[in-house]
Write a protein that holds these residues in place. Sequence first.
Motif, PDB file in Angstrom:
ATOM      1  N   GLY A 228       3.644  10.413   9.600  1.00  0.00           N
ATOM      2  CA  GLY A 228       2.735  11.289  10.347  1.00  0.00           C
ATOM      3  C   GLY A 228       1.381  10.670  10.654  1.00  0.00           C
ATOM      4  N   PHE A 229       1.197   9.394  10.325  1.00  0.00           N
ATOM      5  CA  PHE A 229      -0.070   8.718  10.578  1.00  0.00           C
ATOM      6  C   PHE A 229      -0.276   8.386  12.053  1.00  0.00           C
ATOM      7  CE2 PHE A 229      -0.048   7.397   6.035  1.00  0.00           C
ATOM      8  CZ  PHE A 229      -1.346   7.750   5.718  1.00  0.00           C
ATOM      9  N   SER A 230      -1.525   8.446  12.487  1.00  0.00           N
ATOM     10  CA  SER A 230      -1.960   7.827  13.735  1.00  0.00           C
ATOM     11  C   SER A 230      -2.455   6.445  13.332  1.00  0.00           C
ATOM     12  CB  SER A 230      -3.123   8.605  14.357  1.00  0.00           C
ATOM     13  OG  SER A 230      -2.684   9.863  14.783  1.00  0.00           O
ATOM     14  N   SER A 231      -2.338   5.481  14.235  1.00  0.00           N
ATOM     15  CA  SER A 231      -2.804   4.143  13.893  1.00  0.00           C
ATOM     16  C   SER A 231      -3.471   3.483  15.090  1.00  0.00           C
ATOM     17  CB  SER A 231      -1.642   3.278  13.390  1.00  0.00           C
ATOM     18  OG  SER A 231      -0.662   3.116  14.390  1.00  0.00           O
ATOM     19  N   CYS A 232      -4.272   2.478  14.763  1.00  0.00           N
ATOM     20  CA  CYS A 232      -4.982   1.723  15.794  1.00  0.00           C
ATOM     21  C   CYS A 232      -5.222   0.313  15.263  1.00  0.00           C
ATOM     22  CB  CYS A 232      -6.312   2.409  16.111  1.00  0.00           C
ATOM     23  SG  CYS A 232      -7.205   1.686  17.506  1.00  0.00           S
ATOM     24  N   LEU A 233      -5.015  -0.662  16.098  1.00  0.00           N
ATOM     25  CA  LEU A 233      -5.338  -2.047  15.776  1.00  0.00           C
ATOM     26  C   LEU A 233      -6.746  -2.326  16.294  1.00  0.00           C
ATOM     27  CD1 LEU A 233      -2.052  -3.656  17.159  1.00  0.00           C
ATOM     28  CD2 LEU A 233      -2.522  -3.012  14.774  1.00  0.00           C
ATOM     29  N   ILE A 234      -7.568  -2.960  15.478  1.00  0.00           N
ATOM     30  CA  ILE A 234      -8.894  -3.375  15.930  1.00  0.00           C
ATOM     31  C   ILE A 234      -9.017  -4.859  15.623  1.00  0.00           C
ATOM     32  CG2 ILE A 234     -11.373  -3.168  15.645  1.00  0.00           C
ATOM     33  CD1 ILE A 234     -11.104  -0.296  15.071  1.00  0.00           C
TER      34      ILE A 234
ATOM     35  N   ILE B 238       0.852  -1.195   0.000  1.00  0.00           N
ATOM     36  CA  ILE B 238       0.000   0.000   0.000  1.00  0.00           C
ATOM     37  C   ILE B 238       0.888   1.245   0.000  1.00  0.00           C
ATOM     38  CG2 ILE B 238      -1.716   1.305   1.338  1.00  0.00           C
ATOM     39  CD1 ILE B 238      -2.729  -1.460   2.396  1.00  0.00           C
ATOM     40  N   PRO B 239       0.595   2.201  -0.875  1.00  0.00           N
ATOM     41  CA  PRO B 239       1.411   3.426  -0.958  1.00  0.00           C
ATOM     42  C   PRO B 239       1.008   4.434   0.134  1.00  0.00           C
ATOM     43  CG  PRO B 239      -0.314   3.503  -2.609  1.00  0.00           C
ATOM     44  CD  PRO B 239      -0.430   2.166  -1.912  1.00  0.00           C
ATOM     45  N   PHE B 240       1.461   4.212   1.350  1.00  0.00           N
ATOM     46  CA  PHE B 240       1.032   5.022   2.491  1.00  0.00           C
ATOM     47  C   PHE B 240       1.425   6.495   2.348  1.00  0.00           C
ATOM     48  CE2 PHE B 240       0.982   0.720   4.321  1.00  0.00           C
ATOM     49  CZ  PHE B 240      -0.330   0.696   4.782  1.00  0.00           C
ATOM     50  N   GLU B 241       2.571   6.780   1.752  1.00  0.00           N
ATOM     51  CA  GLU B 241       2.970   8.175   1.552  1.00  0.00           C
ATOM     52  C   GLU B 241       1.953   8.899   0.670  1.00  0.00           C
ATOM     53  OE1 GLU B 241       6.637   5.942   2.720  1.00  0.00           O
ATOM     54  OE2 GLU B 241       4.999   5.562   1.314  1.00  0.00           O
ATOM     55  N   LYS B 242       1.504   8.240  -0.365  1.00  0.00           N
ATOM     56  CA  LYS B 242       0.513   8.819  -1.283  1.00  0.00           C
ATOM     57  C   LYS B 242      -0.806   9.062  -0.537  1.00  0.00           C
ATOM     58  CE  LYS B 242      -1.541   7.995  -5.847  1.00  0.00           C
ATOM     59  NZ  LYS B 242      -2.929   7.599  -5.769  1.00  0.00           N
ATOM     60  N   LEU B 243      -1.212   8.115   0.292  1.00  0.00           N
ATOM     61  CA  LEU B 243      -2.458   8.280   1.050  1.00  0.00           C
ATOM     62  C   LEU B 243      -2.365   9.473   2.001  1.00  0.00           C
ATOM     63  CD1 LEU B 243      -3.269   4.536   1.802  1.00  0.00           C
ATOM     64  CD2 LEU B 243      -4.362   6.030   0.109  1.00  0.00           C
ATOM     65  N   TYR B 244      -1.190   9.669   2.582  1.00  0.00           N
ATOM     66  CA  TYR B 244      -0.992  10.818   3.475  1.00  0.00           C
ATOM     67  C   TYR B 244      -1.111  12.118   2.670  1.00  0.00           C
ATOM     68  CZ  TYR B 244       0.669  13.506   7.443  1.00  0.00           C
ATOM     69  OH  TYR B 244       0.755  14.407   8.479  1.00  0.00           O
ATOM     70  N   GLU B 245      -0.512  12.132   1.484  1.00  0.00           N
ATOM     71  CA  GLU B 245      -0.600  13.311   0.608  1.00  0.00           C
ATOM     72  C   GLU B 245      -2.049  13.616   0.229  1.00  0.00           C
ATOM     73  OE1 GLU B 245       1.901  12.728  -2.827  1.00  0.00           O
ATOM     74  OE2 GLU B 245       3.701  12.503  -1.580  1.00  0.00           O
ATOM     75  N   GLU B 246      -2.876  12.559   0.124  1.00  0.00           N
ATOM     76  CA  GLU B 246      -4.292  12.723  -0.221  1.00  0.00           C
ATOM     77  C   GLU B 246      -5.126  13.218   0.967  1.00  0.00           C
ATOM     78  OE1 GLU B 246      -5.600   8.973  -1.841  1.00  0.00           O
ATOM     79  OE2 GLU B 246      -4.225   9.110  -3.542  1.00  0.00           O
ATOM     80  N   GLY B 247      -4.498  13.318   2.147  1.00  0.00           N
ATOM     81  CA  GLY B 247      -5.211  13.858   3.303  1.00  0.00           C
ATOM     82  C   GLY B 247      -5.613  12.849   4.360  1.00  0.00           C
ATOM     83  N   TYR B 248      -5.286  11.597   4.169  1.00  0.00           N
ATOM     84  CA  TYR B 248      -5.611  10.590   5.194  1.00  0.00           C
ATOM     85  C   TYR B 248      -4.640  10.720   6.359  1.00  0.00           C
ATOM     86  CZ  TYR B 248      -8.781   8.710   1.789  1.00  0.00           C
ATOM     87  OH  TYR B 248      -9.814   8.580   0.895  1.00  0.00           O
ATOM     88  N   ARG B 249      -5.161  10.579   7.575  1.00  0.00           N
ATOM     89  CA  ARG B 249      -4.333  10.761   8.771  1.00  0.00           C
ATOM     90  C   ARG B 249      -4.408   9.605   9.759  1.00  0.00           C
ATOM     91  NH1 ARG B 249      -2.505  13.554   5.622  1.00  0.00           N
ATOM     92  NH2 ARG B 249      -2.057  15.773   5.733  1.00  0.00           N
ATOM     93  N   GLY B 250      -5.432   8.761   9.630  1.00  0.00           N
ATOM     94  CA  GLY B 250      -5.580   7.640  10.549  1.00  0.00           C
ATOM     95  C   GLY B 250      -5.693   6.325   9.812  1.00  0.00           C
ATOM     96  N   LEU B 251      -5.023   5.303  10.339  1.00  0.00           N
ATOM     97  CA  LEU B 251      -5.067   3.963   9.761  1.00  0.00           C
ATOM     98  C   LEU B 251      -5.503   2.969  10.830  1.00  0.00           C
ATOM     99  CD1 LEU B 251      -1.649   4.136   7.910  1.00  0.00           C
ATOM    100  CD2 LEU B 251      -3.915   4.357   6.853  1.00  0.00           C
ATOM    101  N   ILE B 252      -6.529   2.220  10.520  1.00  0.00           N
ATOM    102  CA  ILE B 252      -6.992   1.162  11.423  1.00  0.00           C
ATOM    103  C   ILE B 252      -6.664  -0.166  10.757  1.00  0.00           C
ATOM    104  CG2 ILE B 252      -8.960   0.129  12.590  1.00  0.00           C
ATOM    105  CD1 ILE B 252     -10.342   2.869  12.466  1.00  0.00           C
ATOM    106  N   PHE B 253      -6.039  -1.051  11.516  1.00  0.00           N
ATOM    107  CA  PHE B 253      -5.614  -2.343  10.981  1.00  0.00           C
ATOM    108  C   PHE B 253      -6.231  -3.506  11.745  1.00  0.00           C
ATOM    109  CE2 PHE B 253      -2.056   0.443   9.949  1.00  0.00           C
ATOM    110  CZ  PHE B 253      -1.677   0.043   8.675  1.00  0.00           C
ATOM    111  N   ASP B 254      -6.582  -4.533  11.005  1.00  0.00           N
ATOM    112  CA  ASP B 254      -6.801  -5.852  11.567  1.00  0.00           C
ATOM    113  C   ASP B 254      -5.389  -6.421  11.765  1.00  0.00           C
ATOM    114  OD1 ASP B 254      -8.203  -8.349  12.159  1.00  0.00           O
ATOM    115  OD2 ASP B 254      -7.460  -9.043  10.215  1.00  0.00           O
ATOM    116  N   ILE B 255      -5.247  -7.496  12.541  1.00  0.00           N
ATOM    117  CA  ILE B 255      -3.911  -8.059  12.776  1.00  0.00           C
ATOM    118  C   ILE B 255      -3.694  -9.352  11.988  1.00  0.00           C
ATOM    119  CG2 ILE B 255      -2.293  -8.984  14.491  1.00  0.00           C
ATOM    120  CD1 ILE B 255      -3.776  -7.268  16.597  1.00  0.00           C
TER     121      ILE B 255
END
Length: 169
Positions: free
Chosen positions: A60-66, A17-34
């Motif tokens: 610069g992302f915040s993240s959370c595992l769910i 996943i191109p996380f840098e690109k997603l950040y540039e698009e304005g996304y700031r939080g990522l929620i992940f399954d494990i």
Amino acid sequence: MFERFFPDDYVASTYVIPFEKLYEEGYRGLIFDIDNTLVQHGAPADERAKELFARLRAIGFSSCLISNNQESRVKMFNEEIQTNYIFNAHKPSTKNYKKGMEIMGTTPENTIFIGDQLFTDVYGAKRAGIRNILVKPIHPKEEIQIVLKRYLEKIVLHFYRKEKEKRKK
């Protein structure tokens, strides 16, 4: 009929996943399954997962595992990652997707969920109004209840692919 289960994106692995690109698009939080999203089912965080979360923090992302797993499993995985987490989440219930965003200080508009299952991960994220990315499971060895759901997922993904092809034309 199956559209409510269609992922917004479908990729081979979390790690492409191109996380840098997603950040540039304005996304700031990522929620992940494990399990089968970040590591094989039941495994601790490996080097690849540790490097990913270090990279996400640097971007610069915040993240959370769910996870629907119990706390002992989630806590063990998180020892090396050190991010926010919610255990026993009851996905696809939207309650803990919303709680994850609250913890991270994000909104449905700037949050993405990444997981490997349509009927829990993707469906819950869609119901919570969050963009979602379905990833192929890391390893075929899974609990029996998940193996059974995979057969149904194949049917939904067949229609998902047909719909994508139709839109390309």
